[in-house]
Write a protein that holds these residues in place. Structure first.
Motif, mmCIF file in Angstrom:
data_model
loop_
_atom_site.group_PDB
_atom_site.id
_atom_site.type_symbol
_atom_site.label_atom_id
_atom_site.label_comp_id
_atom_site.label_asym_id
_atom_site.label_seq_id
_atom_site.Cartn_x
_atom_site.Cartn_y
_atom_site.Cartn_z
ATOM 1 N N ASP A 195 39.688 18.111 -26.220
ATOM 2 C CA ASP A 195 38.457 18.367 -26.979
ATOM 3 C C ASP A 195 37.550 17.143 -26.808
ATOM 4 O OD1 ASP A 195 36.447 18.681 -28.817
ATOM 5 O OD2 ASP A 195 37.760 19.072 -30.533
ATOM 6 N N SER A 208 34.236 17.329 -27.391
ATOM 7 C CA SER A 208 32.953 17.708 -27.995
ATOM 8 C C SER A 208 32.298 16.584 -28.787
ATOM 9 C CB SER A 208 33.161 18.929 -28.901
ATOM 10 O OG SER A 208 34.062 18.596 -29.952
ATOM 11 N N ASN A 209 33.100 15.705 -29.377
ATOM 12 C CA ASN A 209 32.504 14.598 -30.140
ATOM 13 C C ASN A 209 31.917 13.569 -29.163
ATOM 14 O OD1 ASN A 209 32.659 11.779 -31.490
ATOM 15 N ND2 ASN A 209 32.783 13.205 -33.193
ATOM 16 N N TYR A 237 31.643 10.408 -29.399
ATOM 17 C CA TYR A 237 32.224 9.062 -29.425
ATOM 18 C C TYR A 237 33.709 9.004 -29.060
ATOM 19 C CZ TYR A 237 27.966 8.613 -32.041
ATOM 20 O OH TYR A 237 26.658 8.676 -32.411
ATOM 21 N N CYS A 275 41.399 11.029 -42.503
ATOM 22 C CA CYS A 275 40.143 11.763 -42.684
ATOM 23 C C CYS A 275 39.948 12.114 -44.164
ATOM 24 C CB CYS A 275 40.173 13.024 -41.823
ATOM 25 S SG CYS A 275 38.653 13.964 -41.836
ATOM 26 N N ASN A 323 36.538 22.846 -32.734
ATOM 27 C CA ASN A 323 36.440 21.546 -32.075
ATOM 28 C C ASN A 323 35.830 20.538 -33.037
ATOM 29 O OD1 ASN A 323 33.651 21.754 -31.961
ATOM 30 N ND2 ASN A 323 33.663 22.588 -29.888
ATOM 31 N N PHE A 324 35.915 19.269 -32.686
ATOM 32 C CA PHE A 324 35.462 18.226 -33.602
ATOM 33 C C PHE A 324 33.967 18.337 -33.901
ATOM 34 C CE2 PHE A 324 38.744 15.144 -34.716
ATOM 35 C CZ PHE A 324 39.811 15.636 -33.974
ATOM 36 N N LEU A 325 33.188 18.682 -32.889
ATOM 37 C CA LEU A 325 31.741 18.693 -33.103
ATOM 38 C C LEU A 325 31.320 19.774 -34.091
ATOM 39 C CD1 LEU A 325 29.352 17.029 -32.143
ATOM 40 C CD2 LEU A 325 28.865 18.826 -30.463
ATOM 41 N N CYS A 362 33.475 16.874 -39.377
ATOM 42 C CA CYS A 362 33.647 15.484 -38.920
ATOM 43 C C CYS A 362 32.322 14.722 -38.948
ATOM 44 C CB CYS A 362 34.210 15.507 -37.495
ATOM 45 S SG CYS A 362 34.243 13.904 -36.691
ATOM 46 N N SER A 367 32.182 11.592 -37.618
ATOM 47 C CA SER A 367 32.345 10.582 -36.552
ATOM 48 C C SER A 367 32.573 9.176 -37.109
ATOM 49 C CB SER A 367 31.124 10.573 -35.622
ATOM 50 O OG SER A 367 30.962 11.817 -35.013
ATOM 51 N N GLU A 412 38.612 6.439 -28.355
ATOM 52 C CA GLU A 412 37.178 6.286 -28.093
ATOM 53 C C GLU A 412 36.896 6.588 -26.631
ATOM 54 O OE1 GLU A 412 38.943 3.758 -29.414
ATOM 55 O OE2 GLU A 412 37.928 2.953 -31.185
#
Ligand code: FES
Length: 245
Positions: A145, A147-148, A150, A168, A196-198, A202, A204, A219
């Motif tokens: 994944d 998608s984020n 960072y 988290c 997904n993370f995005l 989240c 970030s 990262e």
């Protein structure tokens, strides 16, 4: 190992023949490390509540049944604990063998090489062989994944210790992550529609990346250009994570 107890009451116990006095409510794991010992561990950290999922930190306690997890067992006055016995060493090697049977063996090219708790603990428990082989393992057909912007999540490197899930929620208060599935099929999930993370809640903050014991959460700057040679930790008023630059 586990968060500090704030109790003012003191408890004295014996760990590997040494008398140790710690605040009541301290875990056996923390008491052992305060007395100079090391109990192998993967799912416990100093800043999230102990969870007892990895089963690597098992100890023997006089009068107790079985081999309790030292991270979730609080100290008691007069307790007598052993952290290194042939039985415990065999159990820990067996647990580690299961982890490694479901983990890619690409340490030399992995971005966490020499900075990986799974690698360190495999060495600490003296793992030399994995009897179950590596074929058919969960890690063979996963999709990263990315998608984020960072950091990336590589499910094949994940040991589902849930440190990211707890960081988290407990450190950041975001609760964007969860564990989906059961047993061998368990995976960390960022939930929401696209999983997904995005698309998740989240923000970030990076608390999950800092909590990860492997390179499952890493990262992008590290995977793309390598580890920095020096770092600075700052904590701002926005959140309690303590960013590392
Ligand atoms: Fe205690 Fe994982 S560190 S069970």
């Amino acid at each position: 190992g586990t968060p500090e107890s704030q109790s003012t009451e003191k408890v004295t116990l014996t760990i590997d023949g040494r008398a140790v006095t710690v605040p009541a409510g301290t875990s056996v794991m923390r008491a052992a490390s305060e007395s100079g010992g090391h109990i192998p561990k993967l799912c416990a950290t100093d800043n999230v509540k102990a969870f007892g999922s990895c089963r690597l930190c098992l100890v023997e306690i006089e009068g107790a049944r079985g081999t309790p997890a030292s991270c979730t067992t609080p100290v008691a006055d007069g307790m007598v604990v052993k952290t290194q016995t042939p039985r415990l060493e065999k159990l820990r090697r067996g647990v580690m063998e299961l982890y490694i049977s479901d983990h890619p063996l690409d340490c030399l090219t992995c971005s966490a090489n020499n900075d990986c708790e799974l690698q360190d603990e495999a060495a600490a428990v003296g793992l030399r062989d994995v009897r179950y082989g590596y074929e058919g393992a969960n890690h063979l057909d996963t999709v990263d994944d990315t998608s984020n912007p960072y950091f990336a999540f590589q499910p094949d490197k994940c040991i589902v210790c849930s440190r990211c899930v707890r960081a988290c929620g407990e450190v950041q208060g975001t609760f964007a992550l969860t564990v989906d599935g059961r047993g061998f099929a368990s995976v960390i999930s960022a939930g929401q529609d696209e999983d997904n993370f995005l698309s998740s809640e989240c923000v970030s903050c990076g608390a999950c990346v800092q909590a990860c014991p492997t390179s499952a959460l890493m990262e992008k700057s590290v995977t793309e250009i390598g580890k920095p040679e020096r770092s600075v930790v700052t904590t701002c008023a926005y959140c309690g994570v303590g960013c590392t630059f």
